[in-house]
Design an enzyme around this catalytic site. Structure first.
Site, PDB file in Angstrom:
ATOM      1  N   TYR A 144      11.645 -22.206  16.468  1.00 26.54           N
ATOM      2  CA  TYR A 144      11.818 -22.818  17.790  1.00 26.54           C
ATOM      3  C   TYR A 144      11.469 -21.803  18.845  1.00 26.54           C
ATOM      4  CZ  TYR A 144      14.140 -24.989  21.826  1.00 26.54           C
ATOM      5  OH  TYR A 144      14.417 -25.528  23.060  1.00 26.54           O
ATOM      6  N   ASP A 239       8.754 -13.703  18.788  1.00 28.72           N
ATOM      7  CA  ASP A 239       9.754 -14.329  19.652  1.00 28.72           C
ATOM      8  C   ASP A 239      11.120 -13.855  19.166  1.00 28.72           C
ATOM      9  OD1 ASP A 239      11.536 -15.838  21.024  1.00 28.72           O
ATOM     10  OD2 ASP A 239      10.679 -17.795  20.500  1.00 28.72           O
ATOM     11  N   LYS A 267      18.750 -14.614  25.645  1.00 24.04           N
ATOM     12  CA  LYS A 267      20.101 -14.508  25.072  1.00 24.04           C
ATOM     13  C   LYS A 267      20.776 -13.146  25.328  1.00 24.04           C
ATOM     14  CE  LYS A 267      19.282 -18.536  22.331  1.00 24.04           C
ATOM     15  NZ  LYS A 267      18.134 -19.026  21.606  1.00 24.04           N
TER      16      LYS A 267
HETATM   17  C1  LIG Z   1      16.997 -19.943  22.191  1.00 23.28           C
HETATM   18  C2  LIG Z   1      15.578 -19.663  21.847  1.00 23.28           C
HETATM   19  C3  LIG Z   1      14.521 -19.952  22.733  1.00 23.28           C
HETATM   20  C4  LIG Z   1      14.720 -20.716  24.015  1.00 23.28           C
HETATM   21  O1  LIG Z   1      15.554 -20.047  24.892  1.00 23.28           O
HETATM   22  P1  LIG Z   1      16.285 -20.876  26.070  1.00 23.28           P
HETATM   23  O2  LIG Z   1      16.973 -19.826  26.858  1.00 23.28           O
HETATM   24  O3  LIG Z   1      17.199 -21.832  25.381  1.00 23.28           O
HETATM   25  O4  LIG Z   1      15.219 -21.572  26.827  1.00 23.28           O
HETATM   26  C5  LIG Z   1      13.254 -19.547  22.390  1.00 23.28           C
HETATM   27  N1  LIG Z   1      13.015 -18.894  21.242  1.00 23.28           N
HETATM   28  C6  LIG Z   1      13.989 -18.596  20.366  1.00 23.28           C
HETATM   29  C7  LIG Z   1      13.669 -17.859  19.117  1.00 23.28           C
HETATM   30  C8  LIG Z   1      15.297 -18.989  20.629  1.00 23.28           C
HETATM   31  O5  LIG Z   1      16.261 -18.746  19.734  1.00 23.28           O
END
Ligand SMILES: *Cc1c(COP(=O)(O)O)cnc(C)c1O
Length: 430
Positions: A144, A239, A267
């Site tokens: 994701y 990512d 995060k």
């Molecule tokens: C949470 C997440 C996102 C998206 O981040 P948001 O702050 O929710 O937009 C993108 N990539 C990864 C790997 C994530 O865990």
């Protein structure tokens, strides 16, 4: 436990907010019951509006590596708030946080801050496309990367096929440039590079996937990705919105030797405030406006209050290098405890730990990609989740999410959670 107030609150929220929530997973659709409405957190615990207390293994989905209401982070935020919430002008805290990040990675010279992980990845992809002057991107099923259009893709009919939108509202024209490959399987990636020869701008991956449950990429697979990207002049993007400063201080690079061209964070770097960031070597970042032609902007980007939270959090992590070993020890103890209880009852379970991240599947076979993850017993997970919640253990409300240990998650909490898991597993055996 009673959830009366939460049930009423959910009904009221439902009237004015679609599904009653501002992010879909929170609605508990993947499990049984209604979501508790949270009133406050303290250390490793959260409390709902009915007065129930839970050991929190969600930690706001990862950001709170120091748990709730950490005094130093709280004080840094309060100091920043007193000076003003936002200026839309440069502040020293942005340079300070950028410097902290850059100093950790040899190949990251510059970073830009945004306000979410979605924005970070979306901007990184645009920059990769602008820098390489190519349109096609490769992503992996089960990873994701936020909800921007070209990343909301599901597999079409074939394997190394052009993706189809996974949501109405995303034009097929946009996802046509996104190729979908299989996690931990280099042959599909190779096929992508044959099918779209000379057109691939970047390969984006969660090197430690946390959005199909916790499924790490193998070292050999990451090395193969590095090699194929180099051969074709494509950029490799890690990512690490979730795994950054979570799996280790350097995220994947604390565990694996593979170095990406670009990285994204979120995060933990905001410690609970809305922050995202992306970075690369100077040559690539120079393509970003105002230095270069690739446009990207944000009214609240680098917000001083959010920067203060992130800075306090990162400085604490850097000052205490033993944190990750301690967190990993606790996460391993937790998963070993769950595993032992499941084994004793002949309930098939596989577990995984990376630093302060943990994951479990009700599955008899190891999980290395999304197809395998989808074989997990989601019905059993729903019962397990409900049993744990009723016993005061707050786990992510989907079998496709990772769990998190914070420095405020004590050994006693871990033992308590194992005890509750043992009870719950006995109850749901059949
Ligand atoms: C949470 C997440 C996102 C998206 O981040 P948001 O702050 O929710 O937009 C993108 N990539 C990864 C790997 C994530 O865990």
């Amino acid at each position: 436990m009673t959830y009366e107030k939460s049930i009423t609150a959910f009904e009221e929220a439902y009237r004015v907010i679609p599904g009653g929530v501002d992010s879909p997973v929170r609605a508990f659709k993947g499990v049984e019951g209604t979501p508790p409405f949270i009133q406050r957190g303290e250390g490793g615990y959260i409390y709902d509006i009915d007065g129930n207390c839970y050991i929190d293994f969600v930690q706001s989905w990862g950001p709170l590596i120091f748990g709730h209401c950490d005094v130093e982070i709280e004080n840094a935020v309060i100091e920043a708030v007193k000076k003003g919430l936002s200026f839309g002008a440069p502040t020293l805290s942005e340079t300070a946080l950028a410097s902290e990040i850059v100093s950790l990675f040899d190949t990251i010279d510059k970073v830009r801050f945004v306000s979410s992980g979605t924005e970070a990845v979306m901007s990184a992809i645009r920059l990769a496309r602008g820098f390489t002057r190519r349109d096609t991107i490769v992503k992996f099923a089960g990873c994701y990367h936020g909800h921007s259009d070209s990343l909301l893709v599901q597999a079409g009919s074939g394997l190394a096929t052009f993706g189809t939108p996974s949501s109405p509202g995303v034009p097929a024209d946009l996802t046509q440039h996104t190729l979908l490959a299989t996690y931990n399987d280099i042959s599909i990636v190779e096929q992508c590079f044959i099918d779209a020869k000379g057109e691939i701008a970047c390969v984006i991956i969660e090197p430690i996937a946390g959005n199909m449950g916790l499924v790490p990429a193998s070292e050999a697979f990451l090395q193969s990705l590095r090699k194929i990207c180099d051969e074709h002049g494509a950029l490799l993007i890690f990512d690490e919105v979730m795994s950054g400063f979570r799996a280790s201080l350097k995220g994947s690079q604390g565990i694996s030797s593979v170095v990406p061209d670009m990285m994204t964070w979120g995060k933990v770097i905001g410690a609970g405030m809305p922050v995202g960031a992306f970075g690369a070597r100077a040559e690539i970042m120079a393509y970003l406006s105002p230095e270069g032609p690739v446009y990207q902007a944000g009214t609240l980007s680098g917000n001083p209050v959010a920067m203060a939270a992130g800075l306090a959090s990162l400085q604490k992590l850097k000052a205490n290098p033993d944190i990750f070993a301690t967190l990993e020890k606790r996460a391993k103890r937790l998963m070993e405890g769950f595993q032992k209880a499941a084994d004793a009852l002949d309930i098939p379970m596989v577990t995984e730990v990376r630093g302060s991240m943990f994951g479990l599947f009700f599955s008899a076979t190891p999980v290395t990609n999304f197809t395998q993850a989808q074989q997990n017993d989601t019905k059993r997970f729903a019962k397990f989740h409900k049993g744990m919640l009723d016993r005061g253990v707050y786990l992510a409300c989907s079998s496709y999410e990772a769990g998190f240990i914070s420095t405020a998650t004590t050994d006693e909490m871990i033992e308590k959670a194992i005890e509750m898991a043992t009870e719950t597993l006995k109850e749901i055996k059949n």
